[in-house]
Write a protein that holds these residues in place. Structure first.
Motif: not given
Length: 337
Positions: A83-86, A44-46, A273-279
């Motif tokens: 949360t995706g927050k720093t 989330e951190d710009p 706003g990039s995503s981290v995808v889990a596999e």
């Protein structure tokens, strides 16, 4: 290193973005998430616009360390995967001005290693750098003194985006980035601040590598590229190819980390706003034998009904074909009408 890639693969990326409009990962579609973020998260951190490395904290559950590629400064960001927050930004001192930071890894003793190993000159820097610092016991914005190591390669300068530290031995390795495949480079048993640390090639890597990660038990090495990945059995650097990775389609796949418990592989991408995808990690992140008694070789992986070899890439290609075919088919119907 987004520049050369964007020039060579613009059309393919456009197709990937088209697929993204129709296929939303489960983690982004409201799926239940646990507190450790092992089902993925969004940064989330710009301030984080070019996340080029990812490392799961062992000291702070659910925290992932990342950094920008270049044009940022000597900063590391601790992102809460729930949360995706720093939750903390570290400012490194005791080093020069970072040039092209591409990788991050955590070694024994909760030591963080940062790879300033990219080469925007296409493999002409006479040396690159590695920074080492202790992972903070508490998470808060802080200034931390780091140790800087000078690195050269035994066979000449090169571009690289993958740095890994073995979780048991603490030895540092680099994989160079080469479109035709690269090499695994082994550093000295102990890095030294005096003089240059010469990294020597010890194995080939059949991939245009953008990042890599050791499993927490140190028995597997996962390597990713933009559109694929390979897992290797480690055996002290005598790499044994065990299969391909189910790499998700991303805007620009630059980072990779095992989750702290080794059950997931976390794939990151550049961009705001990039995503981290889990596999799911193959064999749960260990080197266990497959139920058939085989060792997870390419043939076993590629032929199974649930093959991770080409799952997402095949889906992406088929989706693009289907969308394009539907579009032109619809246009033909309009003309006939």
């Amino acid at each position: 290193m987004r520049r050369s890639f964007a020039a060579r693969a613009g059309a393919l990326l456009a197709a990937t973005l088209l697929v993204g409009a129709f296929a939303v990962p489960a983690s982004a579609a409201g799926a239940d998430r646990d507190d450790t973020g092992d089902k993925g998260f969004t940064i989330e951190d710009p301030r984080i616009t070019e996340s080029s490395g990812l490392a799961a904290s062992r000291r702070h559950p659910g925290i992932y360390w990342t950094h920008n590629d270049s044009d940022d400064g000597p900063y590391l960001y601790a992102v809460d995967s729930a949360t995706g927050k720093t939750v903390a930004r570290l400012t490194l001192t005791g080093i020069g001005s970072p040039r092209d930071v591409e990788a991050i890894s955590i070694g024994p003793g909760d030591k963080i290693y940062v790879g300033d190993i990219g080469d925007n000159l296409g493999g002409n820097w006479p040396y690159v750098w590695i920074y080492e610092l202790p992972e903070p016991k508490t998470l808060a914005d802080a200034t931390v003194r780091a140790t800087q190591y000078v690195v050269t390669y035994a066979d000449g300068a090169r571009d690289a985006e993958s740095l890994v530290v073995h979780p048991k031995t603490g030895r540092v390795y680099i994989i160079d980035k080469n479109e035709d495949g690269g090499h695994l480079y082994e550093g000295p048993a102990t890095l030294s601040t005096r003089g240059k640390n010469v990294f020597k090639p010890i194995a080939t890597v059949d991939l245009w590598a953008t990042d890599a990660a050791f499993s927490p038990d140190g028995t597997q090495l996962a390597v990713r590229g933009y559109f694929g990945g390979i897992r290797y059995g480690w055996n002290g650097g005598d790499l044994k190819r065990e299969g391909r990775l189910d790499v998700p389609l991303q805007r620009q796949g630059e980072s990779l980390s095992y989750s702290a418990d080794g059950t997931k592989l976390m794939y990151g991408s550049e961009g705001t706003g990039s995503s981290v995808v889990a596999e799911d990690a193959p064999d749960g992140g260990s080197s266990a034998k497959s139920p058939s008694g085989k060792d997870g070789s390419d043939s076993a992986s590629d032929s199974s009904g649930s093959s991770a070899a080409t799952g997402n890439v095949k889906f992406g290609a088929l989706a693009v074909v289907a969308v394009v075919a539907a579009f032109f088919g619809f246009r033909r119907l309009l003309r006939r009408g």
